[in-house]
Design an enzyme around this catalytic site. Structure first.
Site, PDB file in Angstrom:
ATOM      1  N   LYS A   3       0.859  -1.174   0.000  1.00 48.35           N
ATOM      2  CA  LYS A   3       0.000   0.000   0.000  1.00 48.35           C
ATOM      3  C   LYS A   3       0.892   1.219   0.000  1.00 48.35           C
ATOM      4  CE  LYS A   3      -3.904   2.073   2.276  1.00 48.35           C
ATOM      5  NZ  LYS A   3      -4.901   1.903   3.334  1.00 48.35           N
ATOM      6  N   LYS A  53      -2.088  -1.437  -4.063  1.00 47.48           N
ATOM      7  CA  LYS A  53      -2.981  -0.283  -3.922  1.00 47.48           C
ATOM      8  C   LYS A  53      -2.162   0.990  -3.885  1.00 47.48           C
ATOM      9  CE  LYS A  53      -6.326   1.465  -0.578  1.00 47.48           C
ATOM     10  NZ  LYS A  53      -6.986   1.211   0.690  1.00 47.48           N
TER      11      LYS A  53
HETATM   12  C1  PBG Z   1      -7.012   3.364   5.015  1.00 46.26           C
HETATM   13  C2  PBG Z   1      -7.676   3.170   3.719  1.00 46.26           C
HETATM   14  C3  PBG Z   1      -7.399   3.900   2.572  1.00 46.26           C
HETATM   15  C4  PBG Z   1      -8.283   3.471   1.587  1.00 46.26           C
HETATM   16  C5  PBG Z   1      -9.047   2.442   2.132  1.00 46.26           C
HETATM   17  N1  PBG Z   1      -8.669   2.272   3.463  1.00 46.26           N
HETATM   18  C6  PBG Z   1      -6.324   4.895   2.323  1.00 46.26           C
HETATM   19  C7  PBG Z   1      -6.231   6.055   3.184  1.00 46.26           C
HETATM   20  O1  PBG Z   1      -7.200   6.725   3.507  1.00 46.26           O
HETATM   21  O2  PBG Z   1      -5.103   6.361   3.550  1.00 46.26           O
HETATM   22  C8  PBG Z   1      -8.358   4.057   0.235  1.00 46.26           C
HETATM   23  C9  PBG Z   1      -9.408   3.546  -0.665  1.00 46.26           C
HETATM   24  C10 PBG Z   1      -9.670   4.416  -1.826  1.00 46.26           C
HETATM   25  O3  PBG Z   1      -9.046   5.475  -2.016  1.00 46.26           O
HETATM   26  O4  PBG Z   1     -10.537   4.023  -2.614  1.00 46.26           O
HETATM   27  N2  PBG Z   1      -6.901   2.241   5.797  1.00 46.26           N
END
Ligand code: PBG
Length: 337
Positions: free
Chosen positions: A205, A259
């Site tokens: 991530k 991601k």
């Molecule tokens: C954090 C989380 C994020 C996303 C899902 N869970 C990233 C964040 O806010 O740092 C992003 C999903 C998206 O952008 O569609 N645990």
């Protein structure tokens, strides 16, 4: 060969366009294919009943109360979508320094899981254990003296993971990037009798600007102080991402995720090649919104680019894609069959 043309005799024998000349040849040589089986649909859940609340920064996506989510998930299952991923947007009053609401057995996310499992037993439910929907500072872990503390956070998300499995989650997907979390969650799930509950690791991530609209969707953008650079991976680092994924594989991850998606297709490819595990890309909120916004302005063909980007994930080695387009893409695929 017609000597008046510049194509020479040797290259003239090798014509790539022969296989592209007709619809039937193109279908015959197509290497990658997108099907409904490749789609995972992320959903935002709010407290209450009868609520379908459009998210301004994500045109076409709404936060839904549990009753509405159940209806939407039924539709997704009827379209053949294999799994959903749920994210809660809980009341501000319930958010605190440690994200304690994540440890309430019948919190919003677990209520939703139980309701969906009961009404739509044939769809897979993937839940996240990151603390960001539950903290007053919007970080994914516990914040102490300006630091996201790793081991204490892992202790907490492990307990949350077991509760999510108790509520009926089929796959736990930890997205908070703490070290050692996959092994800890695996041990705890097994100890609680959840041997069949899987782990899809958000293995790589990246610390990305593409998450902006998601933070609006779950109302953390106003809360977040600083950035997540001390726990997410730098967009500059591919080899480090592979090392991180290798640890998750060793610790027992069943599936891996990359991601964001489109800007990280090289990582998708490298991860699939290196480990051979089921590998998924998350086409995140900012990727969705870019396509939607440009399409709404008439600058691009949104449907075409939706299908093209999803197909490109397959070409890059992904087994599936988490995408806010899941329902639209499933409908389009059903029509073209
Ligand atoms: C954090 C989380 C994020 C996303 C899902 N869970 C990233 C964040 O806010 O740092 C992003 C999903 C998206 O952008 O569609 N645990």
């Amino acid at each position: 060969m017609d000597k008046t043309h510049l194509v020479d005799e040797i290259t003239g024998h090798r014509r790539m366009r022969r296989n592209r000349k007709a619809d039937w040849t193109r279908r015959l040589v197509q290497e990658s294919r997108l099907t409904v089986d490749d789609l995972i649909w992320p959903i935002f859940i709010v407290p209450g009943t009868g609520i379908v609340d459009p998210i301004a920064a994500m045109p076409g996506v709404s936060r839904m109360s549990v009753d509405k989510v159940v209806e939407a998930v039924k539709e997704a299952a009827d379209l053949g979508i294999p799994a959903i991923a749920t994210f809660p947007d809980i009341e501000m009053e319930l958010r605190d320094e440690t994200g304690s609401n994540s440890l309430v057995p019948d919190n919003l996310i677990n209520q939703a899981t139980a309701a969906i499992k009961k009404a739509v037993p044939n769809i897979g439910i993937i839940t996240d254990v990151a603390l960001d929907p539950f903290t007053s500072h919007g970080h994914d872990g516990i914040l102490r003296d300006g630091v996201i503390v790793n081991d204490e956070t892992v202790d907490q998300i492990v307990r949350a993971a077991v509760m999510q499995a108790d509520a009926g989650a089929d796959i736990i997907a930890p997205s908070e990037m703490m070290d050692g979390r996959i092994g800890a969650i695996r041990h705890a799930l097994d100890a609680a009798g959840h041997q069949d509950v899987g782990i899809m690791s958000y293995a790589t991530k990246f610390s990305s600007g593409f998450y902006g609209p998601y933070r609006e969707a779950i109302n953390t953008s106003g809360l977040l102080k600083g950035d997540k650079n001390s726990y997410y991976i730098s967009p500059a680092n591919g080899t480090e991402a592979l090392r991180d994924a290798a640890l998750d594989v060793e610790e027992g991850a069943d599936m891996l995720m990359v991601k964001p998606g489109l800007a990280y297709l090289d990582i998708c490819w490298r991860i699939k090649e290196a480990f051979g595990l089921p590998t998924f890309a998350y086409q995140v909120s900012g990727e969705y919104t870019q396509i939607k916004a440009a399409a709404m302005n008439g600058w691009i063909d949104g449907e075409r680019i939706m299908m093209e980007t999803l197909l490109c994930f397959k070409r890059a080695g992904c087994d599936g894609i988490l995408t806010y387009f899941a329902v639209d893409a499933a409908k389009k695929l059903a029509k073209s069959r």
